[in-house]
Motif scaffolding. Structure first.
Motif, PDB file in Angstrom:
ATOM      1  N   GLU A 163      36.028   3.571  65.179  1.00 39.14           N
ATOM      2  CA  GLU A 163      36.721   4.557  64.344  1.00 39.14           C
ATOM      3  C   GLU A 163      35.768   5.185  63.336  1.00 39.14           C
ATOM      4  N   VAL A 164      34.906   4.357  62.755  1.00 40.84           N
ATOM      5  CA  VAL A 164      33.933   4.872  61.789  1.00 40.84           C
ATOM      6  C   VAL A 164      32.945   5.805  62.483  1.00 40.84           C
ATOM      7  N   GLY A 165      32.545   5.460  63.695  1.00 42.86           N
ATOM      8  CA  GLY A 165      31.633   6.319  64.457  1.00 42.86           C
ATOM      9  C   GLY A 165      32.247   7.675  64.764  1.00 42.86           C
ATOM     10  N   ILE A 166      33.499   7.670  65.157  1.00 42.75           N
ATOM     11  CA  ILE A 166      34.191   8.937  65.441  1.00 42.75           C
ATOM     12  C   ILE A 166      34.303   9.760  64.169  1.00 42.75           C
ATOM     13  N   TYR A 167      34.663   9.115  63.075  1.00 41.12           N
ATOM     14  CA  TYR A 167      34.745   9.821  61.794  1.00 41.12           C
ATOM     15  C   TYR A 167      33.381  10.409  61.415  1.00 41.12           C
ATOM     16  N   GLY A 168      32.307   9.628  61.631  1.00 41.70           N
ATOM     17  CA  GLY A 168      30.962  10.097  61.300  1.00 41.70           C
ATOM     18  C   GLY A 168      30.574  11.339  62.084  1.00 41.70           C
ATOM     19  N   VAL A 169      30.913  11.359  63.375  1.00 43.66           N
ATOM     20  CA  VAL A 169      30.612  12.530  64.209  1.00 43.66           C
ATOM     21  C   VAL A 169      31.415  13.736  63.726  1.00 43.66           C
ATOM     22  N   CYS A 170      32.686  13.527  63.455  1.00 46.66           N
ATOM     23  CA  CYS A 170      33.534  14.639  62.971  1.00 46.66           C
ATOM     24  C   CYS A 170      33.030  15.157  61.630  1.00 46.66           C
ATOM     25  N   SER A 171      32.594  14.257  60.783  1.00 44.12           N
ATOM     26  CA  SER A 171      32.061  14.650  59.479  1.00 44.12           C
ATOM     27  C   SER A 171      30.802  15.492  59.640  1.00 44.12           C
ATOM     28  N   ARG A 172      29.938  15.117  60.575  1.00 46.48           N
ATOM     29  CA  ARG A 172      28.713  15.885  60.835  1.00 46.48           C
ATOM     30  C   ARG A 172      29.033  17.275  61.382  1.00 46.48           C
ATOM     31  N   ILE A 173      30.029  17.351  62.258  1.00 46.31           N
ATOM     32  CA  ILE A 173      30.427  18.650  62.810  1.00 46.31           C
ATOM     33  C   ILE A 173      30.940  19.542  61.688  1.00 46.31           C
ATOM     34  N   ALA A 174      31.754  18.982  60.812  1.00 48.81           N
ATOM     35  CA  ALA A 174      32.279  19.755  59.684  1.00 48.81           C
ATOM     36  C   ALA A 174      31.146  20.233  58.780  1.00 48.81           C
ATOM     37  N   ALA A 175      30.148  19.389  58.554  1.00 50.69           N
ATOM     38  CA  ALA A 175      29.004  19.784  57.718  1.00 50.69           C
ATOM     39  C   ALA A 175      28.220  20.919  58.384  1.00 50.69           C
ATOM     40  N   THR A 176      28.099  20.878  59.697  1.00 43.87           N
ATOM     41  CA  THR A 176      27.391  21.941  60.420  1.00 43.87           C
ATOM     42  C   THR A 176      28.133  23.264  60.294  1.00 43.87           C
ATOM     43  N   VAL A 177      29.441  23.222  60.456  1.00 45.04           N
ATOM     44  CA  VAL A 177      30.236  24.442  60.309  1.00 45.04           C
ATOM     45  C   VAL A 177      30.091  24.999  58.902  1.00 45.04           C
ATOM     46  N   THR A 178      30.127  24.127  57.902  1.00 45.93           N
ATOM     47  CA  THR A 178      29.957  24.556  56.515  1.00 45.93           C
ATOM     48  C   THR A 178      28.592  25.209  56.320  1.00 45.93           C
ATOM     49  N   PHE A 179      27.545  24.604  56.866  1.00 44.88           N
ATOM     50  CA  PHE A 179      26.198  25.169  56.760  1.00 44.88           C
ATOM     51  C   PHE A 179      26.145  26.555  57.390  1.00 44.88           C
ATOM     52  N   LEU A 180      26.726  26.705  58.575  1.00 46.91           N
ATOM     53  CA  LEU A 180      26.704  27.996  59.255  1.00 46.91           C
ATOM     54  C   LEU A 180      27.465  29.051  58.450  1.00 46.91           C
ATOM     55  N   LEU A 181      28.585  28.664  57.869  1.00 48.93           N
ATOM     56  CA  LEU A 181      29.339  29.609  57.035  1.00 48.93           C
ATOM     57  C   LEU A 181      28.534  30.012  55.812  1.00 48.93           C
ATOM     58  N   LEU A 182      27.904  29.044  55.157  1.00 46.59           N
ATOM     59  CA  LEU A 182      27.098  29.349  53.974  1.00 46.59           C
ATOM     60  C   LEU A 182      25.881  30.199  54.324  1.00 46.59           C
ATOM     61  N   ALA A 183      25.321  29.984  55.513  1.00 44.77           N
ATOM     62  CA  ALA A 183      24.145  30.749  55.924  1.00 44.77           C
ATOM     63  C   ALA A 183      24.501  32.188  56.286  1.00 44.77           C
ATOM     64  N   THR A 184      25.672  32.401  56.875  1.00 47.31           N
ATOM     65  CA  THR A 184      26.028  33.750  57.313  1.00 47.31           C
ATOM     66  C   THR A 184      26.778  34.546  56.257  1.00 47.31           C
ATOM     67  N   TYR A 185      27.391  33.900  55.308  1.00 41.85           N
ATOM     68  CA  TYR A 185      28.176  34.615  54.308  1.00 41.85           C
ATOM     69  C   TYR A 185      27.366  35.651  53.528  1.00 41.85           C
ATOM     70  N   PRO A 186      26.183  35.330  53.011  1.00 46.56           N
ATOM     71  CA  PRO A 186      25.438  36.347  52.268  1.00 46.56           C
ATOM     72  C   PRO A 186      25.081  37.585  53.109  1.00 46.56           C
ATOM     73  N   VAL A 187      24.888  37.385  54.387  1.00 48.27           N
ATOM     74  CA  VAL A 187      24.521  38.495  55.267  1.00 48.27           C
ATOM     75  C   VAL A 187      25.734  39.361  55.583  1.00 48.27           C
ATOM     76  N   LEU A 188      26.867  38.715  55.808  1.00 49.04           N
ATOM     77  CA  LEU A 188      28.057  39.432  56.245  1.00 49.04           C
ATOM     78  C   LEU A 188      28.971  39.876  55.116  1.00 49.04           C
ATOM     79  N   ALA A 189      28.741  39.377  53.914  1.00 45.60           N
ATOM     80  CA  ALA A 189      29.611  39.713  52.789  1.00 45.60           C
ATOM     81  C   ALA A 189      29.437  41.188  52.408  1.00 45.60           C
ATOM     82  N   PRO A 190      30.527  41.796  51.946  1.00 44.29           N
ATOM     83  CA  PRO A 190      30.392  43.189  51.492  1.00 44.29           C
ATOM     84  C   PRO A 190      29.518  43.281  50.258  1.00 44.29           C
TER      85      PRO A 190
END
Length: 181
Positions: A153-180
């Motif tokens: 269960e902890v391993g599954i949570y760890g993988v999901c947490s990493r995926i969420a962190a990756t999505v957050t990173f991608l959003l933070l990286a693209t927001y300045p470029v795509l923001a009005p």
């Protein structure tokens, strides 16, 4: 009373847990090298390239390996996920090291080192404490869950947490470029 403060104090590790712990211990030196590489690339103003391998490549490789293993019929386990994490960290390190070797100016390699051992040891010790605290705080959720839940269960949570962190990173990286503007 003492047992309550440390619920895992008298807990003996199973073979699977021991193997997972040993694999995790192999990840530690690579993590240290990754942090050094990140700092080196950031010092030459390659901030995105310093963070990209660890923030994107590691999670993508981790998810890919675990997905392929599940398609191959491999039972999900903490040892499998930690082995996939070791492979992902290794690939991430190698990509970052390649970028570092290509991006650092050639004249840096020709310079003679300036050795100030005592100063470096003092600074390194403080950085060890700070980075160790940072790593501990970033993984406190996994440590607490590990006390109360099964390793899978902890391993599954760890993988999901990493995926969420990756999505957050991608959003933070693209927001300045795509923001009005």
């Amino acid at each position: 009373p003492q047992g309550r403060a440390l619920p895992f104090r008298h807990h003996h590790l199973s073979e699977s847990q021991r193997d997972t712990l040993l694999i995790a211990a192999c990840c530690l030196p690579l993590r240290g090298l990754i942090y050094l590489r990140q700092a080196t690339l950031r010092s030459f103003l390659y901030t995105v390239r310093s963070l990209l391998p660890d923030a994107v490549i590691t999670p993508v490789v981790l998810v890919t390996i675990t997905f392929v293993a599940s398609l191959a019929g491999q039972a999900s386990s903490a040892t499998l996920v930690m082995t996939a994490m070791l492979a992902a960290i290794t690939i991430s390190y190698l990509v970052g090291a390649y970028w570092q070797s290509r991006l650092i100016p050639a004249e840096i390699h020709r310079q003679l080192p300036i050795l100030e051992t005592s100063t470096w040891l003092k600074v390194a010790f403080m950085l060890l404490i700070i980075n160790g605290s940072h790593t501990l705080l970033n993984n406190t959720d996994l440590l607490i869950l590990g006390v109360y839940r099964q390793a899978s269960e902890v391993g599954i949570y760890g993988v999901c947490s990493r995926i969420a962190a990756t999505v957050t990173f991608l959003l933070l990286a693209t927001y300045p470029v795509l923001a009005p503007v």
